[in-house]
Design a protein around this motif. Structure first.
Motif, PDB file in Angstrom:
ATOM      1  N   ASN A   1       0.935  -1.175  -0.067  1.00  0.00           N
ATOM      2  CA  ASN A   1       0.184  -0.094  -0.145  1.00  0.00           C
ATOM      3  C   ASN A   1       0.988   1.258  -0.050  1.00  0.00           C
ATOM      4  O   ASN A   1       1.944   1.108  -0.051  1.00  0.00           O
ATOM      5  N   ALA A   2       0.225   2.368   0.043  1.00  0.00           N
ATOM      6  CA  ALA A   2       1.049   3.646   0.015  1.00  0.00           C
ATOM      7  C   ALA A   2       1.997   3.743   1.161  1.00  0.00           C
ATOM      8  O   ALA A   2       3.055   4.464   1.003  1.00  0.00           O
ATOM      9  N   ASP A   3       1.694   3.198   2.267  1.00  0.00           N
ATOM     10  CA  ASP A   3       2.849   3.114   3.322  1.00  0.00           C
ATOM     11  C   ASP A   3       3.956   2.178   3.046  1.00  0.00           C
ATOM     12  O   ASP A   3       4.567   1.843   4.177  1.00  0.00           O
ATOM     13  N   ASN A   4       3.955   1.380   2.026  1.00  0.00           N
ATOM     14  CA  ASN A   4       5.120   0.365   1.804  1.00  0.00           C
ATOM     15  C   ASN A   4       4.624  -0.855   2.686  1.00  0.00           C
ATOM     16  O   ASN A   4       5.760  -1.701   2.913  1.00  0.00           O
ATOM     17  N   THR A   5       3.517  -1.142   3.045  1.00  0.00           N
ATOM     18  CA  THR A   5       3.116  -2.173   4.068  1.00  0.00           C
ATOM     19  C   THR A   5       2.651  -3.310   2.980  1.00  0.00           C
ATOM     20  O   THR A   5       1.630  -3.010   2.023  1.00  0.00           O
ATOM     21  N   GLU A   6       3.280  -4.630   3.190  1.00  0.00           N
ATOM     22  CA  GLU A   6       2.736  -5.486   2.346  1.00  0.00           C
ATOM     23  C   GLU A   6       1.392  -5.882   2.400  1.00  0.00           C
ATOM     24  O   GLU A   6       0.781  -6.071   3.520  1.00  0.00           O
ATOM     25  N   ILE A   7       0.573  -6.008   1.357  1.00  0.00           N
ATOM     26  CA  ILE A   7      -0.893  -6.156   1.357  1.00  0.00           C
ATOM     27  C   ILE A   7      -1.243  -7.686   0.832  1.00  0.00           C
ATOM     28  O   ILE A   7      -2.266  -8.286   1.235  1.00  0.00           O
ATOM     29  N   ALA A   8      -0.545  -8.175   0.055  1.00  0.00           N
ATOM     30  CA  ALA A   8      -0.665  -9.599  -0.669  1.00  0.00           C
ATOM     31  C   ALA A   8       0.608 -10.052  -1.237  1.00  0.00           C
ATOM     32  O   ALA A   8       1.593  -9.105  -1.701  1.00  0.00           O
ATOM     33  N   VAL A   9       0.785 -11.426  -1.098  1.00  0.00           N
ATOM     34  CA  VAL A   9       1.996 -11.906  -1.762  1.00  0.00           C
ATOM     35  C   VAL A   9       1.503 -13.045  -2.708  1.00  0.00           C
ATOM     36  O   VAL A   9       0.704 -13.914  -2.053  1.00  0.00           O
ATOM     37  N   LEU A  10       1.879 -13.288  -4.011  1.00  0.00           N
ATOM     38  CA  LEU A  10       1.359 -14.426  -4.820  1.00  0.00           C
ATOM     39  C   LEU A  10       2.352 -14.843  -5.362  1.00  0.00           C
ATOM     40  O   LEU A  10       2.945 -14.460  -6.575  1.00  0.00           O
ATOM     41  N   PRO A  11       3.091 -16.008  -4.897  1.00  0.00           N
ATOM     42  CA  PRO A  11       4.075 -16.708  -5.699  1.00  0.00           C
ATOM     43  C   PRO A  11       3.613 -17.223  -7.174  1.00  0.00           C
ATOM     44  O   PRO A  11       2.389 -17.666  -7.177  1.00  0.00           O
TER      45      PRO A  11
END
Length: 196
Positions: A148-158
């Motif tokens: 997101n805009a705060d550089n917080t991970e919201i999703a990871v899809l390998p």
């Protein structure tokens, strides 16, 4: 008896084919991508990519140098052309959700395509009369990371061994593998939206 064994083998092959999903949601949520108020900017990270070519492994820079000075000189233009497949196809597959920007600008979500493996394929594969549409296509593996805009991970899809259509141009083969990756992402988004 032979028919029964044959049917069992077909059934097992279908199950195995379905079990190997080339793109899965490993962590987080895709709900922000379903929100039409959001915008996404995609980037591609080649820094950890291993390029497989003729039984050898290279860094991307090493591969381009191996192919010749024209490949090095043209990479920025070629990679930008291949990249252009990403936002276009994402927007087509996610019509009711967040839309991707074509060029960098103010955005709510960053989607990074972190590549670990690239096989650029073979232009001659598209001329194989016994090959399918993907013969000689580029194959990519890695993960999609959304922040997101705060550089917080919201999703990871390998993703693993996503293969695009074959083509004589290496640039277009890479672009078509991105096109297929966005197809797979669209399928995952559709599944996740159905869970709501």
């Amino acid at each position: 008896m032979k028919k029964l064994v044959f049917i069992a083998l077909i059934f097992l092959s279908v199950i195995c084919a379905q079990a190997k999903d080339p793109l899965t949601l490993e962590s987080g949520s895709l709900k922000e991508l379903a929100n039409a108020a959001n915008t996404v900017y995609f980037t591609v990270d080649y820094s950890n990519a291993v390029v497989h070519n003729d039984g050898n492994e290279y860094s991307l820079d090493g591969y381009l140098e191996h192919r010749g000075p024209d490949f090095v000189a043209d990479w920025n233009r070629d990679s930008a052309k291949a990249y252009s497949y990403i936002p276009v196809r994402f927007n087509q597959k996610n019509k009711k959700g967040a839309q991707a920007l074509m060029t960098e600008g103010k955005h709510d979500i960053t989607g990074t395509v972190c590549l670990t493996d690239i096989d650029f394929g073979n232009g001659a594969g598209s001329f194989n009369p016994f090959g399918g549409a993907k013969a000689g296509g580029c194959i990519i593996s890695g993960k999609l990371v959304f922040t997101n805009a705060d550089n917080t991970e919201i999703a990871v899809l390998p993703f693993s061994e996503v293969k695009g259509l074959g083509h004589v141009s290496e640039t277009i083969r890479l672009g078509l593998s991105y096109f297929e990756l966005m197809n797979k992402l669209g399928d995952v988004l559709k599944k996740e939206n159905k869970k709501k």
